[in-house]
Design an enzyme around this catalytic site. Structure first.
Site, PDB file in Angstrom:
ATOM      1  N   HIS A  82       0.857  -1.193   0.000  1.00 22.58           N
ATOM      2  CA  HIS A  82       0.000   0.000   0.000  1.00 22.58           C
ATOM      3  C   HIS A  82       0.889   1.238   0.000  1.00 22.58           C
ATOM      4  O   HIS A  82       1.849   1.320   0.758  1.00 22.58           O
ATOM      5  CB  HIS A  82      -0.901   0.027   1.241  1.00 22.58           C
ATOM      6  CG  HIS A  82      -1.719   1.280   1.307  1.00 22.58           C
ATOM      7  ND1 HIS A  82      -2.928   1.407   0.636  1.00 22.58           N
ATOM      8  CD2 HIS A  82      -1.492   2.464   1.902  1.00 22.58           C
ATOM      9  CE1 HIS A  82      -3.399   2.619   0.828  1.00 22.58           C
ATOM     10  NE2 HIS A  82      -2.557   3.281   1.601  1.00 22.58           N
ATOM     11  N   ASP A 161     -16.180   1.342   6.472  1.00 23.97           N
ATOM     12  CA  ASP A 161     -15.072   2.210   6.042  1.00 23.97           C
ATOM     13  C   ASP A 161     -15.422   2.899   4.724  1.00 23.97           C
ATOM     14  O   ASP A 161     -15.140   4.084   4.538  1.00 23.97           O
ATOM     15  CB  ASP A 161     -13.783   1.407   5.870  1.00 23.97           C
ATOM     16  CG  ASP A 161     -12.751   2.200   5.080  1.00 23.97           C
ATOM     17  OD1 ASP A 161     -12.255   3.203   5.614  1.00 23.97           O
ATOM     18  OD2 ASP A 161     -12.495   1.861   3.906  1.00 23.97           O
ATOM     19  N   ARG A 168     -15.737  11.368   5.017  1.00 22.35           N
ATOM     20  CA  ARG A 168     -14.572  12.143   5.472  1.00 22.35           C
ATOM     21  C   ARG A 168     -14.099  13.080   4.378  1.00 22.35           C
ATOM     22  O   ARG A 168     -13.684  14.203   4.656  1.00 22.35           O
ATOM     23  CB  ARG A 168     -13.446  11.193   5.908  1.00 22.35           C
ATOM     24  CG  ARG A 168     -13.707  10.573   7.266  1.00 22.35           C
ATOM     25  CD  ARG A 168     -12.748   9.431   7.543  1.00 22.35           C
ATOM     26  NE  ARG A 168     -11.366   9.836   7.439  1.00 22.35           N
ATOM     27  CZ  ARG A 168     -10.375   9.038   7.032  1.00 22.35           C
ATOM     28  NH1 ARG A 168     -10.624   7.783   6.711  1.00 22.35           N
ATOM     29  NH2 ARG A 168      -9.148   9.488   6.960  1.00 22.35           N
ATOM     30  N   SER A 183      -8.639   3.096   8.505  1.00 19.19           N
ATOM     31  CA  SER A 183      -9.309   2.954   7.217  1.00 19.19           C
ATOM     32  C   SER A 183      -8.486   2.060   6.278  1.00 19.19           C
ATOM     33  O   SER A 183      -8.992   1.086   5.699  1.00 19.19           O
ATOM     34  CB  SER A 183      -9.504   4.350   6.606  1.00 19.19           C
ATOM     35  OG  SER A 183      -9.847   4.268   5.259  1.00 19.19           O
ATOM     36  N   LYS A 187      -9.188  -2.369   5.275  1.00 19.64           N
ATOM     37  CA  LYS A 187      -9.299  -2.967   3.931  1.00 19.64           C
ATOM     38  C   LYS A 187      -8.197  -3.998   3.700  1.00 19.64           C
ATOM     39  O   LYS A 187      -8.431  -5.072   3.153  1.00 19.64           O
ATOM     40  CB  LYS A 187      -9.209  -1.866   2.867  1.00 19.64           C
ATOM     41  CG  LYS A 187     -10.462  -1.016   2.824  1.00 19.64           C
ATOM     42  CD  LYS A 187     -10.337   0.116   1.856  1.00 19.64           C
ATOM     43  CE  LYS A 187      -9.476   1.217   2.376  1.00 19.64           C
ATOM     44  NZ  LYS A 187     -10.071   2.532   2.452  1.00 19.64           N
TER      45      LYS A 187
END
Ligand code: URA
Length: 444
Positions: A82, A161, A168, A183, A187
């Site tokens: 990520h 989320d 958000r 968040s 995932k």
């Protein structure tokens, strides 16, 4: 009534317990809590913060609000990467097929462009036919067969989320460390991973430009991973200039394919190898970084990595011919060379300015529903530290029309700083963070 009580308590600096987070996330995912109450709670969280226990509880609650990608019957390590996001950051497009070609499963769930940064899904969708909206079953099948699925968050994965994240965006509550960490990790942990590598960007083009904030985010995510038995390693990489040369969706796909064929820019390759080595080490398929590097170089050198990408593209409905012929990608109507306005050193190439220019040219999003023009962007050949003569080409602008070219020119005039001396750029990969702490990065 539950939401009202929790908003009040958080507003006054109190704590929300694990069971309360779970009940709230589940009710919100089912539509039983209105957005206005969740928005108020998110703002209270933003202002008051969440401690370590609450952050872990929120992460759990968001995972439990939906399904997980059950890959437990796949007898291979399952590792994802990520990135906190950047400009020209197309690493995922190179890394996922590369690591998949080396026998490690990469179930990669990515996002769309956000603010000035690009998104992997938008880039992939510039390949004609490519589908990122895989169901959990399709994702499982692709990972089983090809070691890889390149997918969007499905409606079943962490639905609380999904709703909270878009709220958000609309309520100025994105930039909260515990909300970001929970968040992302909700995932990632729902993907059934055996390891996760984080690319924490730092520098003027990063969401968290300061090193200490990036390290704090890394530490929080590493702890959340440990709660779930998922080892997480983070590398801090430079985002004080765009990564690689291409910035813009289809242009970045073209550069990624060139990189998979061994013809990519060296900075993109170095970041890819650094993150890839961590993925292979977490997967346990290599004993050390030099071996990891050798395996990755071999996969690129033999064409195995590019062939893997071709198979993934075909499996996900895309035109596999793109790997052999980039002309398959949608092409910009207009392009123009941008010359150096004078001689001197390239002191800086500001990624944020480039990213915002691409949005203005139609290649990014101001709101989640905006359509993205895949063809627009820049190929910037001038690198910080280069010495250039006046009139020498620094970049090419790709646009939908002449007005877009004009925006492109203005963007590059503002983004590329020429000076009599070069600034010192940030090291490409500077730190490595694990559960054991932070160390300066050394490649071997
Ligand atoms: N990406 C996410 O998925 N969530 C955040 O909060 C920020 C970036």
């Amino acid at each position: 009534m539950l939401a009202h009580r929790l908003i009040e308590r958080k507003r006054d600096g109190g704590k929300i317990e694990a069971g309360e987070w779970r009940a709230l996330a589940s009710a919100y995912a089912k539509g039983h809590v209105p957005d206005y109450q969740m928005a108020a709670l998110l703002m209270a969280c933003y202002l008051r913060g969440l401690d370590r226990t609450e952050t872990a509880a929120l992460t759990e609650a968001m995972i439990a609000s939906g399904d997980t990608l059950d890959l437990s019957d796949i007898d291979r390590p399952r590792v994802d990467k990520h990135s906190t996001g950047g400009v020209g950051d197309k690493v995922s497009l190179v890394l996922a097929p590369l690591i998949a070609s080396l026998g490690v499963a990469v179930p990669m769930m990515s996002g769309r462009s956000l603010g000035h940064t690009g998104g992997t899904l938008d880039k992939l969708e510039s390949i004609p036919g490519f589908r990122t909206d895989l169901s959990l079953e399709q994702a499982r099948a692709h990972v089983k067969r090809l070691n890889c699925a390149l997918m969007a968050q499905t409606p079943e994965i962490a639905p609380a989320d999904r709703k909270m994240y878009s709220l958000r965006g609309a309520t100025a509550t994105i930039e909260s460390m515990p909300l970001i960490a929970s968040s992302i990790m909700s995932k990632k942990l729902a993907e059934g991973l055996t390891g996760l590598v984080l690319d924490i960007k730092r520098g003027s083009g990063a969401f968290l430009p300061e090193l200490d904030r990036g390290l704090e985010l890394a530490k929080t995510m590493i702890e959340l991973g440990a709660d779930h038995g998922c080892p997480v390693v983070a590398l801090v990489t430079a985002m004080d200039r765009p990564l690689g040369r291409a910035c813009g969706n289809a242009l970045e796909v073209e550069e990624s394919i060139a990189t998979l064929k061994g013809e990519g820019p060296s900075d993109l390759l170095e970041v890819t190898y650094a993150l890839g080595a961590e993925m292979l080490l977490l997967a346990g398929t290599v004993p050390d970084r030099p071996t990891a590097r050798r395996e990755m170089e071999e996969s690129i050198g033999t064409g195995a990595a590019a062939a893997q990408f071709q198979r993934i593209i075909e499996a996900q409905g895309g035109n596999p011919g793109v790997v052999d012929d980039p002309a398959v990608l949608p092409q910009a109507n207009e392009c123009e060379i941008f010359p150096a306005p004078r001689r001197g050193f390239i002191a800086r190439v500001e990624p944020r300015t480039i990213g915002r220019g691409i949005i203005e040219m139609g290649g990014g999003r101001s709101t989640v529903t905006d359509r993205v023009d895949p063809t627009v962007g820049f190929v910037i050949t001038a690198q910080p530290g280069d010495f250039v003569e006046g009139g020498e080409p620094l970049a090419t602008i790709f646009a939908a029309d002449r007005a877009g070219i004009e925006i492109g020119r203005r963007t590059l005039r503002n983004a590329i700083h020429l000076a009599d001396e070069a600034d010192l750029p940030l090291p490409l990969v500077s730190h490595r963070v694990t559960a054991a702490g932070v160390e300066l990065y050394t490649p071997d």
